[in-house]
Design a protein around this motif. Sequence first.
Motif, PDB file in Angstrom:
ATOM      1  N   SER A  15       0.846  -1.198   0.000  1.00  7.32           N
ATOM      2  CA  SER A  15       0.000   0.000   0.000  1.00  7.32           C
ATOM      3  C   SER A  15       0.876   1.240   0.000  1.00  7.32           C
ATOM      4  N   ASP A  16       0.297   2.381  -0.387  1.00  7.79           N
ATOM      5  CA  ASP A  16       1.080   3.607  -0.480  1.00  7.79           C
ATOM      6  C   ASP A  16       1.023   4.408   0.816  1.00  7.79           C
ATOM      7  N   GLY A  17       1.615   5.579   0.804  1.00  8.77           N
ATOM      8  CA  GLY A  17       1.708   6.390   2.009  1.00  8.77           C
ATOM      9  C   GLY A  17       0.402   6.960   2.485  1.00  8.77           C
ATOM     10  N   GLN A  18      -0.651   6.897   1.667  1.00 12.47           N
ATOM     11  CA  GLN A  18      -1.984   7.336   2.076  1.00 12.47           C
ATOM     12  C   GLN A  18      -2.875   6.173   2.497  1.00 12.47           C
ATOM     13  N   GLY A  19      -2.326   4.966   2.466  1.00 12.34           N
ATOM     14  CA  GLY A  19      -3.089   3.802   2.886  1.00 12.34           C
ATOM     15  C   GLY A  19      -3.851   3.106   1.777  1.00 12.34           C
ATOM     16  N   PHE A  20      -3.682   3.534   0.531  1.00 16.76           N
ATOM     17  CA  PHE A  20      -4.352   2.869  -0.585  1.00 16.76           C
ATOM     18  C   PHE A  20      -3.603   1.593  -0.959  1.00 16.76           C
ATOM     19  N   VAL A  21      -4.311   0.480  -1.015  1.00 19.79           N
ATOM     20  CA  VAL A  21      -3.725  -0.788  -1.455  1.00 19.79           C
ATOM     21  C   VAL A  21      -3.487  -0.706  -2.959  1.00 19.79           C
ATOM     22  N   LEU A  22      -2.238  -0.927  -3.386  1.00 18.76           N
ATOM     23  CA  LEU A  22      -1.916  -0.826  -4.811  1.00 18.76           C
ATOM     24  C   LEU A  22      -1.564  -2.166  -5.439  1.00 18.76           C
ATOM     25  N   TRP A  23      -1.057  -3.102  -4.645  1.00 19.52           N
ATOM     26  CA  TRP A  23      -0.748  -4.435  -5.154  1.00 19.52           C
ATOM     27  C   TRP A  23      -1.227  -5.476  -4.142  1.00 19.52           C
ATOM     28  N   VAL A  24      -1.921  -6.513  -4.641  1.00 18.39           N
ATOM     29  CA  VAL A  24      -2.303  -7.661  -3.829  1.00 18.39           C
ATOM     30  C   VAL A  24      -1.809  -8.893  -4.573  1.00 18.39           C
ATOM     31  N   LEU A  25      -0.831  -9.586  -4.000  1.00 22.85           N
ATOM     32  CA  LEU A  25      -0.151 -10.680  -4.697  1.00 22.85           C
ATOM     33  C   LEU A  25      -0.157 -11.923  -3.826  1.00 22.85           C
ATOM     34  N   GLY A  26      -0.368 -13.084  -4.440  1.00 22.79           N
ATOM     35  CA  GLY A  26      -0.332 -14.312  -3.664  1.00 22.79           C
ATOM     36  C   GLY A  26      -1.360 -15.322  -4.123  1.00 22.79           C
ATOM     37  N   PRO A  27      -1.610 -16.353  -3.307  1.00 18.80           N
ATOM     38  CA  PRO A  27      -2.510 -17.448  -3.691  1.00 18.80           C
ATOM     39  C   PRO A  27      -3.920 -16.943  -4.015  1.00 18.80           C
ATOM     40  N   SER A  28      -4.499 -17.481  -5.066  1.00 17.05           N
ATOM     41  CA  SER A  28      -5.833 -17.041  -5.482  1.00 17.05           C
ATOM     42  C   SER A  28      -6.878 -17.329  -4.418  1.00 17.05           C
ATOM     43  N   ALA A  29      -6.715 -18.426  -3.672  1.00 14.88           N
ATOM     44  CA  ALA A  29      -7.702 -18.753  -2.636  1.00 14.88           C
ATOM     45  C   ALA A  29      -7.719 -17.684  -1.542  1.00 14.88           C
ATOM     46  N   VAL A  30      -6.549 -17.198  -1.166  1.00 16.60           N
ATOM     47  CA  VAL A  30      -6.473 -16.151  -0.144  1.00 16.60           C
ATOM     48  C   VAL A  30      -7.035 -14.853  -0.699  1.00 16.60           C
ATOM     49  N   ARG A  31      -6.727 -14.572  -1.944  1.00 13.50           N
ATOM     50  CA  ARG A  31      -7.210 -13.325  -2.558  1.00 13.50           C
ATOM     51  C   ARG A  31      -8.728 -13.327  -2.676  1.00 13.50           C
ATOM     52  N   ARG A  32      -9.312 -14.489  -2.961  1.00 16.13           N
ATOM     53  CA  ARG A  32     -10.784 -14.542  -3.052  1.00 16.13           C
ATOM     54  C   ARG A  32     -11.409 -14.224  -1.697  1.00 16.13           C
ATOM     55  N   ARG A  33     -10.796 -14.722  -0.621  1.00 16.84           N
ATOM     56  CA  ARG A  33     -11.330 -14.432   0.707  1.00 16.84           C
ATOM     57  C   ARG A  33     -11.147 -12.960   1.067  1.00 16.84           C
TER      58      ARG A  33
END
Length: 405
Positions: A123-141
Amino acid sequence: MAEFLFIASSTWHSQWMTLEHSAPRKSIEAALTAGEDPTRKARSLKSLHQLWAEGACIPEVVRPVVARSWSRAGKLGTDIVPLDTSEIRERRQANEELNGLVELFKERLLSLATQAGNQLVISDGQGFVLWVLGPSAVRRRSDGIGFVAGARWRESDVGTNGIGAAMAERAPVQIFGPEHAREEQHNWVCTSAPVMNPATSALIGTITLAGSFRTAHPHSLALVSSVAREAELFLQTEHALKMQKLQLSTQLPEGEYVLVDVQGSIAAAQGYSVGSKLNLPMSMEEGRNWISGLGSIDARRTPGGWLLQRAEGQVSLQLYAGASLQAIVHSPGGATRINLSAKHWQILELLAANPHGVSSAQLATLWPADTPNVTIRAEISRLRSKLRGLIASRPYRIVVPVSSH
């Protein structure tokens, strides 16, 4: 999980031994001790969260970092509305420093996170999530709780969480299960570390390992802390190279001078006793300027910065209550009259009467008691812009001789 911990330990331990003494860091505290049962821990925290959520005082047994976050954040019910794809792309491209660190974060953390059933979130300095990387099962949750690219996860947005707490504490934080403010996050553990720019002390972003609370382990906190520290040392090295390039590309004069980049970081100096950074006026211009700590200077643009040299004569400020309220800035180039509002006049009178400075609370006494702090700060900011470089902060004070007429 055991395999992850073995690999993680060997990876972060060698980094940690090299990096831990480079600069002071806040102490870090994992949510669980090694061998502690996550399910039992979550069950014990559930009742503490319920007491707080029902309006009771925060129980003393709550970890201090969590208690501080609960106090700051409160119980928020705001809907999470992520940025659209184009806005996410623009934020990624605009944040050059964070962009330059993404590959480092992926190399150091992504494989380990995946083996542990975690995802890597940047996430950036304002708290915005910019990248989410990893297992698809975790990302779906995580999609189900709004933990997605484009969402903002400050404490003021979604309550206590790893990203928001790390931003507020400016230290690595592990938020476990029911330590999260929102109940839909109680099945998660988020281990986050802020990444600061050593040259400016600005928050560049936050890195987070997030997954089921059952994957929680204290080594995760040491790992993200180590990688954040490595990123900061990379930024420090890049900054030093930038300062060297600025110095080599500038024709330096004889006599006294200070060479700075556009943020005020000092690349070279002669004849001045200065630290590593100057507070440049918000609207720096070529020619005569007043800079706190240097006095009256002549500024000349250079590729990537400013060359500052001592100007002849000094600057002083006169408060003039004539037909209109005015601040008169006297300099070798002449006198500049600046019209003031009644409120700006009151502020300057208070500052003139207190040469050693006044606090924000003292300045606030000039407004009605129910005036929002943001209104007060905005008014002070406008006055400082009018009197460029003449009013310093922390505490607020006039940095040139001042008189009244």
